[in-house]
Design a protein around this motif. Sequence first.
Motif, PDB file in Angstrom:
ATOM      1  N   THR A  37      21.424  -2.223 -15.353  1.00  0.00           N
ATOM      2  CA  THR A  37      22.481  -2.482 -16.341  1.00  0.00           C
ATOM      3  C   THR A  37      23.258  -3.775 -16.078  1.00  0.00           C
ATOM      4  OG1 THR A  37      24.192  -1.250 -15.129  1.00  0.00           O
ATOM      5  CG2 THR A  37      22.799   0.003 -16.602  1.00  0.00           C
ATOM      6  N   GLN A 140      16.726  -2.419 -24.377  1.00  0.00           N
ATOM      7  CA  GLN A 140      16.658  -1.425 -25.450  1.00  0.00           C
ATOM      8  C   GLN A 140      16.517  -0.019 -24.866  1.00  0.00           C
ATOM      9  OE1 GLN A 140      16.791  -1.721 -29.136  1.00  0.00           O
ATOM     10  NE2 GLN A 140      17.282   0.366 -28.489  1.00  0.00           N
ATOM     11  N   ARG A 143      19.875   0.991 -23.738  1.00  0.00           N
ATOM     12  CA  ARG A 143      20.676   1.333 -24.913  1.00  0.00           C
ATOM     13  C   ARG A 143      20.335   2.728 -25.445  1.00  0.00           C
ATOM     14  NH1 ARG A 143      23.377   3.270 -27.543  1.00  0.00           N
ATOM     15  NH2 ARG A 143      24.569   2.680 -29.396  1.00  0.00           N
ATOM     16  N   THR A 144      19.043   2.994 -25.535  1.00  0.00           N
ATOM     17  CA  THR A 144      18.589   4.290 -26.037  1.00  0.00           C
ATOM     18  C   THR A 144      19.087   5.414 -25.136  1.00  0.00           C
ATOM     19  OG1 THR A 144      16.632   3.248 -26.966  1.00  0.00           O
ATOM     20  CG2 THR A 144      16.559   5.631 -26.673  1.00  0.00           C
ATOM     21  N   ALA A 156      27.607   1.164 -24.313  1.00  0.00           N
ATOM     22  CA  ALA A 156      26.738   1.026 -25.488  1.00  0.00           C
ATOM     23  C   ALA A 156      27.081  -0.249 -26.259  1.00  0.00           C
ATOM     24  CB  ALA A 156      26.874   2.245 -26.392  1.00  0.00           C
ATOM     25  N   ALA A 159      25.648  -3.124 -24.363  1.00  0.00           N
ATOM     26  CA  ALA A 159      24.193  -3.182 -24.539  1.00  0.00           C
ATOM     27  C   ALA A 159      23.841  -3.758 -25.905  1.00  0.00           C
ATOM     28  CB  ALA A 159      23.584  -1.794 -24.358  1.00  0.00           C
ATOM     29  N   ASP A 160      24.572  -3.329 -26.939  1.00  0.00           N
ATOM     30  CA  ASP A 160      24.330  -3.875 -28.273  1.00  0.00           C
ATOM     31  C   ASP A 160      24.585  -5.386 -28.301  1.00  0.00           C
ATOM     32  OD1 ASP A 160      23.585  -1.470 -29.356  1.00  0.00           O
ATOM     33  OD2 ASP A 160      25.604  -0.932 -30.024  1.00  0.00           O
TER      34      ASP A 160
END
Lengths: 181, 181
Positions: A37, A140, A143-144, A156, A159-160
């Motif tokens: 991360t 991704q 994020r998922t 989140a 991450a976006d």
Amino acid sequence: MSQDLATTSYALLGLLAFEGDRAGLTGYELKQRADSTLRFYWVAPAMSQVYTELGRLARLGFITGDDRRSARRTTRRYRITDSGRRALRRWLATGQPEFPVLKHPIALRLMMGHLADDDAMRAMLEEYERDLLVRRAELQEVRTSLGDVAAYRYPAMVADWGLHYYDTEQQMVRELMARLA
Amino acid sequence: MSQDLATTSYALLGLLAFEGDRAGLTGYELKQRADSTLRFYWVAPAMSQVYTELGRLARLGFITGDDRRSARRTTRRYRITDSGRRALRRWLATGQPEFPVLKHPIALRLMMGHLADDDAMRAMLEEYERDLLVRRAELQEVRTSLGDVAAYRYPAMVADWGLHYYDTEQQMVRELMARLA
DNA sequence: TGTAGCATGTAAGCCGTTACATGATTGA
DNA sequence: TCAATCATGTAACGGCTTACATGCTACA
């Protein structure tokens, strides 16, 4: 004890803060979290530095490590303390963040394109685009895994943010390749 | 003498390569160039490091410094040598570039938003947007000064890349603020 | 049974920063 | 004449990496 820590210390402390009241993380596990991360918008510290930081944070009382003995082996799991959570909040509230630093070897080399040729530069950008897609896929996945639960609302968003960055970066790389063609 | 240099050494050597057959740059001037261009996609090294790198590059024969005496003062102007240009070409051609590293204190802090409140996070992003606009304006000045001449084709591409990045970053920051509202 | 992954550290050393030191030149 | 800017360095030190060292555990 307030102490001015390097940002990486707070970053790792922040990862520990997400564990809440769970059993905690080993240095090894913390390194894995950082790799999956933190690395997208900060750094992925070396294993040895993770242990160094854990030692430092423990000495400051911001985390506690309790030993788990299992027959022959002792592992240490670290959890953030109340004092650590306070320190993190203080850091977040005071002292405003520095402007981001981007170390971009591809842009740096492109700048010196006059010493190479367009083919070489285009090949470099193509390679970069491939790497970009790999990275994007990895992010991704992160994020998922965060889903849409309230607990991970902020990670989140970050991450976006990263996904958006990779998308626009790829788009620009394509434009640059066209310009070189 | 090939020697593996740190990327920053090549970055500074690259700046010197743009001077062509001009009189060269003083350490002070080189620092200014780094501050106005390199900083957008690499780093702005400290003054002391510029001198350190200059010494290193000179010892390797990649640059030459000749002293200009003026009554009481001696300044030194450095120019890239043929050997230096070759070294730079070699570095560009071989060894493929690493993936960019982004150190993003704002994203890092946003990740820990659960320890603060949405108002604080939004204020942080607002402040960041302002800084972003200042940076963008500075880069736009650089871009404008490069014009559309062939000699600065590559730096111009890199500058456009940076402008694109700042634009999309600003757009995303606005989206994030909306999400926090 | 062997190897990949889990797990924890220390030592040496590089890159780069801040602090320190010094002085010349230009223009308000 | 005084302050800002030009100009050049050295010293101390922090952050982080690589290399080194060691051993356990799970599983193919």
